[in-house]
Design a protein around this motif. Structure first.
Motif, PDB file in Angstrom:
ATOM      1  N   ALA A 100       0.832  -1.200   0.000  1.00 49.44           N
ATOM      2  CA  ALA A 100       0.000   0.000   0.000  1.00 49.44           C
ATOM      3  C   ALA A 100       0.869   1.255   0.000  1.00 49.44           C
ATOM      4  O   ALA A 100       0.573   2.226  -0.713  1.00 49.44           O
ATOM      5  CB  ALA A 100      -0.930  -0.001   1.210  1.00 49.44           C
ATOM      6  N   ALA A 101       1.952   1.234   0.770  1.00 50.76           N
ATOM      7  CA  ALA A 101       2.853   2.381   0.824  1.00 50.76           C
ATOM      8  C   ALA A 101       3.468   2.638  -0.550  1.00 50.76           C
ATOM      9  O   ALA A 101       3.561   3.796  -0.986  1.00 50.76           O
ATOM     10  CB  ALA A 101       3.945   2.152   1.864  1.00 50.76           C
ATOM     11  N   GLU A 102       3.887   1.593  -1.231  1.00 54.69           N
ATOM     12  CA  GLU A 102       4.468   1.764  -2.563  1.00 54.69           C
ATOM     13  C   GLU A 102       3.443   2.338  -3.533  1.00 54.69           C
ATOM     14  O   GLU A 102       3.779   3.180  -4.373  1.00 54.69           O
ATOM     15  CB  GLU A 102       5.033   0.437  -3.076  1.00 54.69           C
ATOM     16  N   ALA A 103       2.187   1.898  -3.429  1.00 59.00           N
ATOM     17  CA  ALA A 103       1.135   2.419  -4.299  1.00 59.00           C
ATOM     18  C   ALA A 103       0.886   3.904  -4.027  1.00 59.00           C
ATOM     19  O   ALA A 103       0.737   4.699  -4.960  1.00 59.00           O
ATOM     20  CB  ALA A 103      -0.155   1.622  -4.107  1.00 59.00           C
ATOM     21  N   VAL A 104       0.870   4.280  -2.766  1.00 62.98           N
ATOM     22  CA  VAL A 104       0.658   5.685  -2.404  1.00 62.98           C
ATOM     23  C   VAL A 104       1.829   6.527  -2.887  1.00 62.98           C
ATOM     24  O   VAL A 104       1.645   7.602  -3.473  1.00 62.98           O
ATOM     25  CB  VAL A 104       0.461   5.836  -0.878  1.00 62.98           C
ATOM     26  N   LYS A 105       3.041   6.037  -2.665  1.00 62.51           N
ATOM     27  CA  LYS A 105       4.227   6.799  -3.061  1.00 62.51           C
ATOM     28  C   LYS A 105       4.315   6.958  -4.582  1.00 62.51           C
ATOM     29  O   LYS A 105       4.825   7.957  -5.069  1.00 62.51           O
ATOM     30  CB  LYS A 105       5.498   6.166  -2.505  1.00 62.51           C
ATOM     31  N   ALA A 106       3.796   5.996  -5.320  1.00 64.00           N
ATOM     32  CA  ALA A 106       3.806   6.083  -6.774  1.00 64.00           C
ATOM     33  C   ALA A 106       2.854   7.167  -7.284  1.00 64.00           C
ATOM     34  O   ALA A 106       3.035   7.690  -8.383  1.00 64.00           O
ATOM     35  CB  ALA A 106       3.431   4.740  -7.395  1.00 64.00           C
ATOM     36  N   ARG A 107       1.870   7.507  -6.457  1.00 67.07           N
ATOM     37  CA  ARG A 107       0.847   8.464  -6.888  1.00 67.07           C
ATOM     38  C   ARG A 107       0.976   9.835  -6.227  1.00 67.07           C
ATOM     39  O   ARG A 107       0.170  10.707  -6.463  1.00 67.07           O
ATOM     40  CB  ARG A 107      -0.534   7.890  -6.599  1.00 67.07           C
ATOM     41  N   THR A 108       1.965   9.994  -5.391  1.00 68.05           N
ATOM     42  CA  THR A 108       2.174  11.273  -4.719  1.00 68.05           C
ATOM     43  C   THR A 108       3.580  11.778  -5.020  1.00 68.05           C
ATOM     44  O   THR A 108       4.416  11.041  -5.534  1.00 68.05           O
ATOM     45  CB  THR A 108       1.982  11.155  -3.193  1.00 68.05           C
ATOM     46  N   SER A 109       3.812  13.036  -4.670  1.00 67.85           N
ATOM     47  CA  SER A 109       5.135  13.614  -4.931  1.00 67.85           C
ATOM     48  C   SER A 109       6.173  12.990  -4.006  1.00 67.85           C
ATOM     49  O   SER A 109       5.857  12.466  -2.937  1.00 67.85           O
ATOM     50  CB  SER A 109       5.093  15.127  -4.733  1.00 67.85           C
ATOM     51  N   ASP A 110       7.426  13.068  -4.437  1.00 70.59           N
ATOM     52  CA  ASP A 110       8.524  12.487  -3.668  1.00 70.59           C
ATOM     53  C   ASP A 110       8.647  13.106  -2.280  1.00 70.59           C
ATOM     54  O   ASP A 110       9.153  12.476  -1.357  1.00 70.59           O
ATOM     55  CB  ASP A 110       9.844  12.638  -4.416  1.00 70.59           C
ATOM     56  N   SER A 111       8.170  14.331  -2.132  1.00 66.87           N
ATOM     57  CA  SER A 111       8.262  14.992  -0.827  1.00 66.87           C
ATOM     58  C   SER A 111       7.380  14.328   0.217  1.00 66.87           C
ATOM     59  O   SER A 111       7.575  14.535   1.415  1.00 66.87           O
ATOM     60  CB  SER A 111       7.890  16.468  -0.955  1.00 66.87           C
TER      61      SER A 111
END
Length: 60
Positions: free
Chosen positions: A28-39
């Motif tokens: 889930a974290a990887e999915a969220v990080k893929a859809r949000t900015s690197d910050s």
């Protein structure tokens, strides 16, 4: 059904399956990080770490 009921249901569902829950948190974290900015990555990682710590406490 109140929030307490939902929490109890989640605890019952995870009980004995903490490792699977941790794997799901990682996915889930990887999915969220893929859809949000690197910050936002640090915030996501922090939340996941806290959730995993909570799961570790429940195993004891």
């Amino acid at each position: 059904m109140g929030i307490e009921d939902l929490v109890n249901q989640a605890k019952a569902a995870v009980g004995g399956h903490e490792d699977q829950a941790k794997d799901a948190l990682d996915k889930a974290a990887e999915a969220v990080k893929a859809r949000t900015s690197d910050s936002q990555d640090g915030i996501v990682d922090s939340v996941v770490d806290k959730a995993k710590d909570y799961l570790d406490e429940q195993e004891k």
